[in-house]
Design a protein around this motif. Structure first.
Motif, mmCIF file in Angstrom:
data_model
loop_
_atom_site.group_PDB
_atom_site.id
_atom_site.type_symbol
_atom_site.label_atom_id
_atom_site.label_comp_id
_atom_site.label_asym_id
_atom_site.label_seq_id
_atom_site.Cartn_x
_atom_site.Cartn_y
_atom_site.Cartn_z
ATOM 1 N N UNK A 6 0.804 -1.209 0.000
ATOM 2 C CA UNK A 6 0.000 0.000 0.000
ATOM 3 C C UNK A 6 0.830 1.248 0.000
ATOM 4 N N UNK A 7 1.981 1.216 0.686
ATOM 5 C CA UNK A 7 2.845 2.388 0.795
ATOM 6 C C UNK A 7 4.171 2.215 0.066
ATOM 7 N N UNK A 8 4.492 0.991 -0.310
ATOM 8 C CA UNK A 8 5.777 0.710 -0.949
ATOM 9 C C UNK A 8 5.654 -0.540 -1.813
ATOM 10 N N UNK A 9 6.680 -0.720 -2.649
ATOM 11 C CA UNK A 9 6.772 -1.920 -3.488
ATOM 12 C C UNK A 9 8.051 -2.680 -3.145
ATOM 13 N N UNK A 10 8.013 -3.994 -3.369
ATOM 14 C CA UNK A 10 9.205 -4.827 -3.266
ATOM 15 C C UNK A 10 9.232 -5.767 -4.460
ATOM 16 N N UNK A 62 14.601 -5.687 -4.382
ATOM 17 C CA UNK A 62 14.758 -4.239 -4.492
ATOM 18 C C UNK A 62 13.438 -3.619 -4.069
ATOM 19 N N UNK A 63 13.488 -2.624 -3.173
ATOM 20 C CA UNK A 63 12.253 -1.998 -2.708
ATOM 21 C C UNK A 63 12.300 -0.488 -2.890
ATOM 22 N N UNK A 64 11.106 0.110 -2.985
ATOM 23 C CA UNK A 64 11.000 1.564 -3.111
ATOM 24 C C UNK A 64 9.623 2.005 -2.617
ATOM 25 N N UNK A 65 9.537 3.295 -2.291
ATOM 26 C CA UNK A 65 8.299 3.840 -1.742
ATOM 27 C C UNK A 65 8.572 4.495 -0.407
#
Length: 612
Positions: free
Chosen positions: A270-274, A283-286
């Motif tokens: 909901x707040x980030x991606x992996x 690799x994650x971001x958000x």
């Protein structure tokens, strides 16, 4: 010599005479089909009749063959594998064909040959399709229907996807393969690999807002972040993200890592991606502190070996090849396996990871459970009703604040917030020491279905934790249970329904308004209401009338021959056997589809013909 010349001339004269005689003979033309028709609509249960007009033929001898493209690949007569199951097109011979349920929304090819004593015609064909909606997608404020001609029709709150002109725009009149919603917008994947987005501009509705990248081709999947972003996986394994940069719309907003190739799967909380790459690297971001940065957590090697990722509201937990677990994100909510929890070895042997919004629970190969995260909301297996979770656990269920472990012997062990499902003694009471086969949850309560068809509930009574707070009725011979946010409904073997929990959320059935005493075959639930589908194809609803509890509070019309019902947070959408769409619930957020009624009206069309 003269005699030879005379004989030769005589032969030539005779031959020419014979040729002239043959030219006078009439050539019988082959039969030809001039027109091919199907009569009847492509509706399950309806008999379709074929007829043809032909020249130089015996009409009684015309043959007909029907093929339905059931595997939906635009090729007639083949078999393809879908999810490890072979799906074959369907053949039938004869002048009539009974359209079947499996044929709904599929192309039908009618072929014909005409005959005469001198031969047969070329095979002619027509391809027919009943153009109608075949899939419904909802966000919290609007609805989009995908039609089988590849067109998308949307309605509801204009700002959040009800108007396709909001956002970055694009062609949604054809070739769309699927529609993916987040809370505030929609994204469509087209068969050329391009993407069209619409809805709230800064929350995924505009593909130009985000980390940028080419979305004109090559996209194979789209994953939504419900807080307002999307991530597209391309055929080369690269990622393109767009939407709110704080919640995953910008791949540069995170812990960094190479997303230009090799990505196989993407998960969102909901707040980030992996993203999991082919090498097993993550690799994650958000949002940095909610899973967007793999360095914000308990530490561990995420450069290889990861096979799956489980999200909760503010963190991620990765399962590695040898059963090790590594977590990151908000440490209080499960982002650190060491900081909060009941303790235990998570370095190996984990088979599966479960989550509620605030914690995680890992099931190991020896049947034991280890939990971590917010200890008040399930992060500590010692906080609850007590019970042995060191062995023989078969499955785990969650409310928003607690867990229930179903053991191999049919007993249940609970932990988490005691009043919200963490203590099975907190509720209407009942024996959960054996024979439980299934557990269903509302936001703050559990309901367990037992082998003998009885039900035991526990948790907050205003959320369904006490079966005595409801419309009454005997909870025996139950075969299924559904839940809204604050109530449960049980379907019994005799087709009747019993409900309990908060009245405004469907916990009480008014018998004078709704008949669920018999012939119910399936239950559906959204956040605030229930719908019962009956054997005769009709439906009844109860709960919050403004959010789906009253079928008359919607687009209007007579609702019969229902094929499927699609619940969303505030709305229900019904698709009928003849392809019509009916909606009810929150009128502003998609409960009224009447503004697009003409666009949703199904119609049979001939899309291809060999006679044109």
């Amino acid at each position: 010599m003269k005699r030879f010349i005379v004989l030769l001339l005589s032969f030539l004269i005779i031959s020419c005479s014979d040729d002239e005689g043959n030219n006078d003979e009439q050539v019988v033309p082959k039969p030809t089909i001039t027109e091919l028709r199907k009569e009847g609509n492509l509706i399950p249960g309806e008999l379709i009749t074929a007829s043809a007009s032909c020249k130089n033929c015996d009409p009684e001898k015309t043959t007909f063959t029907w093929i339905v493209d059931r595997n939906d690949n635009n090729t007639f007569g083949d078999t393809v594998e879908r999810d490890e199951i072979e799906v074959s097109d369907h053949y039938s011979n004869g002048a009539t064909y009974l359209f079947q349920s499996d044929d709904f929304g599929k192309k039908l090819k009618l072929m014909a040959k005409a005959y005469s004593p001198t031969g047969e015609s070329s095979e002619e064909y027509v391809v027919a399709l009943r153009v109608s909606a075949i899939n419904i997608q909802n966000n919290i404020s609007s609805v989009s229907a995908l039609k089988n001609d590849g067109r998308v029709v949307s309605w509801g709150n204009d700002r959040f996807g009800g108007d396709q002109n909001t956002g970055s725009g694009g062609d949604l009149s054809s070739d769309v393969l699927k529609v993916i919603p987040n809370n505030s917008s929609f994204a469509a994947l087209k068969d050329d690999g391009s993407v069209v987005a619409w809805g709230a501009k800064y929350f995924g509705g505009d593909t130009f807002i985000g980390s940028s990248g080419d979305l004109s081709s090559g996209v194979v999947d789209i994953i939504p972040s419900h807080m307002g972003a999307y991530a597209a996986i391309k055929e080369d394994g690269s990622i393109v993200a767009w939407g709110n940069s704080s919640f995953g719309g910008d791949v540069n907003h995170g812990s960094g890592g190479d997303l230009s190739s090799g990505v196989q799967r993407v998960v969102s909380n909901g707040s980030a991606f992996a993203a999991i790459k082919a090498s097993g690297e993550v690799v994650s971001w958000g949002a940095y502190n909610e899973g967007g940065d793999v360095r914000q957590g308990s530490g561990g090697d995420l450069t290889s070996g990861v096979i799956s990722i489980t999200p909760n509201e503010s963190a991620f937990a990765a399962l590695k090849k040898h059963g090790e677990v590594i977590a990151w994100g908000d440490s209080l909510q499960g982002g650190d396996v060491y900081l909060y929890g009941s303790g235990g070895d998570l370095s190996s042997g984990v088979l599966a990871i479960y989550a509620n919004p605030y914690s995680f629970a890992a099931l190991k190969n020896n049947g034991s459970v280890i939990a971590w995260g917010n200890p008040a909301f399930g992060g500590d297996t010692n906080a609850g009703s007590g019970g042995d979770v060191t062995a023989d656990v078969a499955d785990i269920y969650t409310t928003d604040y607690a867990y229930a472990a179903l053991k191999k012997n049919g007993s249940v062990v609970t932990w988490g917030h005691q009043a919200y499902g963490g203590d099975h003694r907190w509720g209407s009471g009942g024996d959960v020491s054996s024979e439980v086969i299934k557990i269903v949850s509302s936001t703050k309560a559990f309901a367990a279905l037992k082998k003998d068809g009885s039900v035991v509930a526990w948790g907050d009574w205003e959320y369904g934790g006490d079966v005595h707070f409801g419309s009454g009725g005997s909870l025996v011979d139950v075969i299924d249970i559904k839940a809204t946010e604050r109530a449960f409904a049980a379907l019994k073997r005799d087709g009747s329904v019993v409900a309990w929990g908060a009245e405004a959320f469907g916990g009480r059935i008014n018998a004078s308004d709704v008949d669920v005493t018999a012939e119910v075959v399936e239950l559906f639930a959204n956040q605030s209401a229930f719908v019962a589908l009956k054997k005769n194809g009709t439906a009844v609803a109860w709960g919050d009338p403004a959010h789906g509890g009253n079928i008359e509070h919607g687009s209007g019309g007579t609702l019969t021959n229902i094929r499927e019902i699609y619940p969303s947070e505030h709305v229900f959408t019904a698709l009928t056997q003849d392809g019509q769409i009916f909606t009810w619930g929150d009128l502003i957020h998609g409960g009224d589809s009447s503004p697009v009624k003409n666009e949703l009206t199904p119609v049979d069309v001939i899309i291809e013909s060999s006679l044109e």
